[in-house]
Design an enzyme around this catalytic site. Structure first.
Site, short mmCIF file in Angstrom:
data_model
loop_
_atom_site.label_atom_id
_atom_site.label_comp_id
_atom_site.label_asym_id
_atom_site.label_seq_id
_atom_site.Cartn_x
_atom_site.Cartn_y
_atom_site.Cartn_z
N ARG A 169 1.97 -12.32 -0.41
CA ARG A 169 0.62 -12.62 0.10
C ARG A 169 0.05 -13.88 -0.50
O ARG A 169 0.46 -14.33 -1.58
CB ARG A 169 -0.32 -11.45 -0.26
CG ARG A 169 0.09 -10.11 0.33
CD ARG A 169 -0.52 -9.92 1.67
NE ARG A 169 -0.05 -8.74 2.37
CZ ARG A 169 -0.69 -8.25 3.43
NH1 ARG A 169 -1.81 -8.78 3.87
NH2 ARG A 169 -0.20 -7.20 4.07
N ARG B 22 2.16 -3.72 17.94
CA ARG B 22 3.44 -4.41 18.06
C ARG B 22 4.33 -3.44 18.83
O ARG B 22 4.74 -2.42 18.29
CB ARG B 22 3.94 -4.60 16.62
CG ARG B 22 5.07 -5.53 16.40
CD ARG B 22 5.41 -5.48 14.92
NE ARG B 22 4.71 -6.49 14.15
CZ ARG B 22 5.11 -7.75 14.02
NH1 ARG B 22 6.22 -8.15 14.61
NH2 ARG B 22 4.42 -8.60 13.30
N CYS C 261 0.30 -7.69 11.77
CA CYS C 261 0.58 -7.84 13.20
C CYS C 261 -0.12 -9.06 13.78
O CYS C 261 -0.29 -9.17 15.00
CB CYS C 261 0.15 -6.59 13.97
SG CYS C 261 1.26 -5.20 13.74
N SER D 59 -1.81 -3.68 10.13
CA SER D 59 -1.50 -4.66 9.09
C SER D 59 -0.25 -5.45 9.46
O SER D 59 0.72 -4.88 9.96
CB SER D 59 -1.24 -3.94 7.77
OG SER D 59 -2.37 -3.20 7.40
N ASP E 126 -9.64 -9.55 8.85
CA ASP E 126 -9.11 -8.21 8.57
C ASP E 126 -10.10 -7.08 8.86
O ASP E 126 -9.70 -6.02 9.32
CB ASP E 126 -8.66 -8.13 7.11
CG ASP E 126 -7.79 -6.92 6.80
OD1 ASP E 126 -6.95 -6.59 7.65
OD2 ASP E 126 -7.96 -6.31 5.73
N HIS F 214 -10.97 -2.14 11.37
CA HIS F 214 -9.86 -2.99 10.91
C HIS F 214 -9.67 -4.11 11.93
O HIS F 214 -8.69 -4.14 12.67
CB HIS F 214 -8.62 -2.10 10.80
CG HIS F 214 -7.49 -2.73 10.07
ND1 HIS F 214 -6.18 -2.35 10.25
CD2 HIS F 214 -7.45 -3.71 9.12
CE1 HIS F 214 -5.39 -3.06 9.47
NE2 HIS F 214 -6.14 -3.88 8.77
N ARG G 210 0.85 -1.20 0.00
CA ARG G 210 0.00 0.00 0.00
C ARG G 210 0.88 1.24 0.00
O ARG G 210 1.98 1.24 0.55
CB ARG G 210 -0.90 0.03 1.24
CG ARG G 210 -2.17 -0.77 1.08
CD ARG G 210 -3.09 -0.61 2.27
NE ARG G 210 -2.52 -1.19 3.46
CZ ARG G 210 -1.95 -0.53 4.44
NH1 ARG G 210 -1.86 0.80 4.40
NH2 ARG G 210 -1.46 -1.15 5.49
N TYR H 19 -1.54 -3.65 -6.95
CA TYR H 19 -1.28 -4.43 -5.74
C TYR H 19 -2.35 -4.26 -4.66
O TYR H 19 -2.76 -3.14 -4.34
CB TYR H 19 0.09 -4.02 -5.14
CG TYR H 19 0.29 -4.71 -3.83
CD1 TYR H 19 0.74 -6.02 -3.79
CD2 TYR H 19 -0.09 -4.11 -2.63
CE1 TYR H 19 0.83 -6.70 -2.60
CE2 TYR H 19 -0.01 -4.78 -1.44
CZ TYR H 19 0.45 -6.08 -1.43
OH TYR H 19 0.52 -6.76 -0.25
N LYS I 247 -9.70 -2.21 1.50
CA LYS I 247 -9.43 -1.04 2.35
C LYS I 247 -10.21 0.19 1.89
O LYS I 247 -10.71 0.96 2.69
CB LYS I 247 -7.94 -0.73 2.37
CG LYS I 247 -7.05 -1.89 2.70
CD LYS I 247 -7.32 -2.45 4.07
CE LYS I 247 -6.30 -3.53 4.41
NZ LYS I 247 -6.45 -4.04 5.76
N LYS J 72 -3.36 -10.61 12.80
CA LYS J 72 -4.82 -10.81 12.82
C LYS J 72 -5.20 -12.16 12.21
O LYS J 72 -6.05 -12.87 12.73
CB LYS J 72 -5.56 -9.68 12.06
CG LYS J 72 -5.62 -8.37 12.82
CD LYS J 72 -6.59 -7.37 12.21
CE LYS J 72 -6.26 -6.98 10.79
NZ LYS J 72 -4.96 -6.31 10.65
O1 SAT Z 1 -4.00 -3.24 2.39
S1 SAT Z 1 -3.67 -4.57 1.96
O2 SAT Z 1 -4.87 -5.26 1.56
O3 SAT Z 1 -2.73 -4.51 0.87
C1 SAT Z 1 -2.98 -5.45 3.24
C2 SAT Z 1 -2.94 -4.72 4.51
O4 SAT Z 1 -2.23 -3.74 4.61
O5 SAT Z 1 -3.64 -5.11 5.47
MN MN Z 2 -5.46 -5.16 7.06
#
Ligand code: SAT
Ligand code: MN
Length: 590
Positions: free
Chosen positions: A374, A405, A261, A259, A286, A237, A80, A208, A217, A263
């Protein structure tokens, strides 16, 4: 009884408003072809086959990884891009200091020029999708227009995509319009723009993950959080997991972590052998959409239908569920390959021979798999996936958990005194940055409710909304903060994590049931060794004491920092938040 043969309406005839929008985009972007996605298995296979023939997807070892493929994204397009992500609201204040902002007419004009002719020579795919179960009143729909077949394949896994979604859209007053083009993949011409006031998204220059799979997101969090505030719910989130204790009682927990961490690991947790009788049900990994229910509780749905999980570190010991889940019908992005043409990443057994860029593996070039590589996989492939994950009413949430974290300061777990204090606890989350976004890794930054990259409006207004939601709940969930990542002075993790995290979740649920004890501290309630089940765990009492120690001096400094941070939201900051900071500060002084 004979049934009359019926022909299905052609997709482009189902919704006038979608068709009109598609026609306008077609004129602007000038694709060679337009394809409306029906979401069928045949369509998925056909698109996948085309990508394999073009060399954009690599077929993996079909004997050991049936239905699995590798995609290599552009090397400059692997995460991202928060600095290129904008909320374009009429008033800058509405986007808040937590977002990049651009004036909407200016943003529109800029994007128009970038999209002009951008699909020449390509196919324009119309991807209608529903975030959440198709029959849930809590679900919201959208349409993504994209010129990437890889995005279509991912959207087919991650969302309820196709004809049924389009049929629902035709009956509803609004849908989220997401326009995506790969453009020329030049980071100079890469932008992810959101127009929440008109429920639209425009993304160009990246293929991506979160930049390109617009249901995730962009819709489910940034536009979703805006929709949620308008309509009286929360878009968060958070992963969602169900836990059945040895007495047979099942409770659901939703937990927000930044992200990469953990989940996904927590959502698929495997109970350690020393905790017999526990069962885990995966609902989501997520995103959670949380709605106040008529019974005064908070009910959650997972708007997604797949997992876009971090590959490195996934193995039979850390997350056997995920590990098994991704052994068939999975799209891998930016992982390495073994000599047997199997996917490989750091933490997996075996040896890489080809790195994520397609070069012969050489350790001098860095990790074999990209740290943000991923897997995309359907949720229903997970052995622990819960039937209730598809229930239109969602699941009732007993506890909300926040975490980050953090090497130091934050103890293993603590419980907020009440909802208002819990909102402050969520707002105080800080976490080390990870490879999920471009930029430096390992820097501690404030990440309230793990929503820093995703809250679609001013955080001040967001906390006010959280406080309002809580005020309306007669049976609110209890709120907690966890930190699996605390280290000792020598840099060693104090807590084993993974399956053992169930011990902490079990304490949390026992607190909710009013059955577990705790020590009251200035920052909240913490388990003492006798309050939490540590049987079968190799942990010394000193280590547990370290994990649950609260330094009043360090926390006074932290609260002063949080106060400064919150004051940055000016007049939008609810007074109740500062009152909570005052209260904790007062408790730290005695
Ligand atoms: O935002 S993504 O779907 O690329 C992955 C993340 O950051 O949780
Ligand atoms: Mn996420």
């Amino acid at each position: 009884m004979a049934t009359a043969p019926h022909t299905l309406a052609s997709l482009s005839e189902i919704s006038r408003k979608v068709a009109d929008w598609v026609a306008g985009v077609q004129e602007l972007t000038a694709p060679d072809r337009v394809h409306w996605c029906d979401g069928s298995h045949a369509e998925f296979q056909r698109l996948r086959g085309e990508l394999v023939r073009k060399g954009e997807l690599v077929e993996l070892n079909q004997a050991t990884f049936p239905g699995c493929y590798l995609y290599r994204s552009d090397p400059t397009d692997v995460a991202r891009v928060e600095h290129l992500t904008f909320m374009c609201t009429r008033s800058k204040e509405d986007a808040g200091p937590n977002n990049n902002w651009m004036e909407p007419t200016q943003a529109k004009a800029k994007m128009r020029e970038l999209f002009r002719g951008s699909m020449r020579g390509r196919t324009l795919y119309v991807v209608p999708y529903c975030m959440g179960p198709l029959d849930s009143p809590y679900s919201r729909c959208g349409v993504e227009i994209t010129d990437s077949a890889y995005v279509v394949l991912n959207m087919a896994i991650m969302t309820r995509m196709g004809r049924a979604a389009l049929e629902r859209i035709a009956t509803e007053p609004t849908f989220v319009r997401g326009l995506h083009s790969l453009g020329d993949l030049n980071p100079e011409r890469r932008f992810i723009m959101h127009f929440p006031e008109e429920l639209s998204i425009e993304s160009i220059g990246s293929g991506y993950g979160g930049n390109a799979l617009l249901g995730k997101k962009c819709h489910a969090l940034r536009i979703g959080s805006w929709q949620a505030r308008t309509e009286g719910w929360l878009a968060e989130h958070m992963m969602i997991v169900g836990l059945q204790n040895p007495r047979g009682e099942t409770h659901y927990i939703a937990a927000a972590f930044p992200s990469a961490c953990g989940k996904t690991n927590l959502a698929m947790l495997i109970p350690p052998e020393s905790l017999p009788g526990w069962k885990v049900f995966t609902i989501g990994d997520d995103i959670a959409w949380l709605h106040p229910g008529p019974d005064g509780r908070l009910w959650a749905i997972n708007p997604e239908s797949g997992f876009f999980g971090v590959a490195p570190g996934t193995n039979a010991a850390t997350n056997r569920n995920a590990y098994e889940t991704v052994h068939h019908d999975t799209i891998f992005t930016n992982v390495a390959l073994t000599a047997d043409n199997e996917p490989w990443w750091e933490g997996r057994e075996g040896q890489p021979v080809i790195d994520w860029l397609g070069r012969p593996y050489d350790p001098r070039n860095g990790p074999a798999a990209h740290p943000n590589s991923r897997f995309t996989v359907a949720a229903k492939q997970t052995p622990t996936y819960a039937k209730v994950a598809d229930s239109p009413g969602g699941v009732p949430i007993s506890a909300l958990v926040f975490g980050g974290r953090r090497r130091e300061l934050a103890p293993l777990v603590y419980e907020a005194r009440n909802w208002e204090h819990g909102v402050l606890v969520g707002a105080s989350v800080a976490s080390e940055t990870t490879a999920a976004a471009t930029g430096q890794v390992g820097i501690v930054r404030r990440d309230p409710m793990a929503m820093k990259p995703f809250c679609g409006y001013n955080y001040g207004d967001y906390w006010a909304h959280w406080l309002n939601i809580g005020a309306g709940l007669s049976r609110p969930p209890r709120m907690f903060h966890v930190n699996w990542f605390r280290q000792n002075a020598a840099g060693k993790f104090l807590w084993p994590g993974f399956g053992e995290n169930l011990r902490v979740l079990a304490w949390i649920l026992e607190r909710c049931a009013g059955r577990a004890g705790a020590a009251e501290t200035a920052i909240g309630n913490l388990p003492r060794a006798q309050d939490i089940n540590l049987r079968g765990l190799d942990i010394s009492s000193e280590t547990f004491a370290d994990l649950t120690s609260v330094s009043n001096a360090a926390w006074r400094k932290e609260m002063a920092d949080i106060r400064q941070y919150l004051l940055g939201f000016g007049s939008r900051l609810p007074a109740a938040m500062l009152a909570e900071v005052d209260e904790v500060t007062r408790r730290l002084e005695v």
